[in-house]
Write an enzyme that holds these catalytic residues in place. Sequence first.
Site, short mmCIF file in Angstrom:
data_model
loop_
_atom_site.label_atom_id
_atom_site.label_comp_id
_atom_site.label_asym_id
_atom_site.label_seq_id
_atom_site.Cartn_x
_atom_site.Cartn_y
_atom_site.Cartn_z
N SER A 27 0.82 -1.21 0.00
CA SER A 27 0.00 0.00 0.00
C SER A 27 0.85 1.26 0.00
O SER A 27 0.46 2.27 -0.58
CB SER A 27 -0.96 0.00 1.19
OG SER A 27 -0.28 -0.15 2.41
N GLU A 28 2.03 1.23 0.65
CA GLU A 28 2.97 2.35 0.55
C GLU A 28 4.41 1.86 0.64
O GLU A 28 4.70 0.83 1.25
CB GLU A 28 2.75 3.38 1.67
CG GLU A 28 1.72 4.44 1.36
CD GLU A 28 0.37 4.08 1.94
OE1 GLU A 28 -0.60 4.78 1.65
OE2 GLU A 28 0.31 3.10 2.70
N THR A 29 5.28 2.66 0.03
CA THR A 29 6.72 2.50 0.15
C THR A 29 7.30 3.86 0.56
O THR A 29 6.91 4.90 0.02
CB THR A 29 7.35 2.03 -1.17
OG1 THR A 29 6.82 0.74 -1.50
CG2 THR A 29 8.86 1.93 -1.06
#
Length: 289
Positions: free
Chosen positions: A51-53
Site C-alpha cells: 500500500s505504501e513505500t
Amino acid sequence: MTTNTGTSPDVLRYTAFSTDPAGGNPAGVVLDATGLDDATMLAVAAELGYSETAFLTADPAGAERAHAVRYFSPKTEVPFCGHATVAAAVALAERDGAGDFVFATRAGTVPVTVSREAGVLRATLTNVAPYVEGAAGDDVTEALAALGWSAADLDTALPPRIAFAGARHLVVAAATRARLADLSYDFARLEALMRRLDLTTVQLVWRESESVFHVRNPFPVGGVVEDPATGGAAAAFGAYARELGLVPAESVLTLHQGADMGRPGVLTVTLRDGDARVRVGGAAVRVVV
C-alpha cells in the site's frame, strides 16, 4: 532485501504493527533514495505492490538521524503514511541503533522514537497537529451507498467526521462487529468520492470498549482494496475520539486492524492532556523473501 542492479534502489520489506511477518501492514523502505525522480519512486512502489513505500534521503542540512521522507502507493504519492514511517524507523534503528529520529514529510515534521522492548523494536511517531471537521450529509450518504451500508448500520454515538493527522480520513462507525467484518464495496464509486474530498482512506470503526477499537481502512485511491494497518488513520482517529469527548484527554487506545484480512496487527494511540499532537506506536519486523 531485494538487491537491484544499475540505478534501481535497494528495497527493504518490513511489516508494521506486528511482530509476525505474516501480520500487520507490509511496507517498502528505500533507505537511500538520492537521485530518484517521482516516476522512478512510483514505479518502485507499483512493482512492490504494497500500500505504501517510504523513500528516504539524508537531511539537506546535515542533521544527524534526520531524513526527508516521501511516500508512494502503487498509484500515487501520499503526504504521510504511518505504517511506512514505523517500518522505516525500525529499519534505520537496525542500521544506526535505537533512539530518536526526525522525518521531514510533505505533511510536516514527524519525530519518531525507536526502543527495544523484550527484544522487539517498537517505533512511536508523533503526528503533525491534527484537526477534525464535519462531514456533509450528502457526502456521508454517498459513502454509505458506496460501502453498501445503511443508516441503520451506524453507531450514532460515533458520528461521521473528517479527521486529519497528516492526511485526511473519513471516520465512519459501525454499530456491530459483524457489520465491520462484512466489507464489500464499490471500488470506483468510493474512489471518486475520496478524490473529491481529498481523502486518503475511509476509517471504519467498531468500538469494543472504552479504549479498544477495531478498524478497517478501504484505500481505493492508493490502488488497493484495503490497508491492513493504518498509522496515519489511527492518529486521525485519536484526534477524532478526543475532539468528540469519547475518551479522556489523557488516554491510551488500542486499535485492532487486519484480522478480517488474515493480517492481524495492533496499533497503540496515545493522547496527552494539553498536547494536541497524537502519538502512534507499534512493532515492526523484517520480511524476508
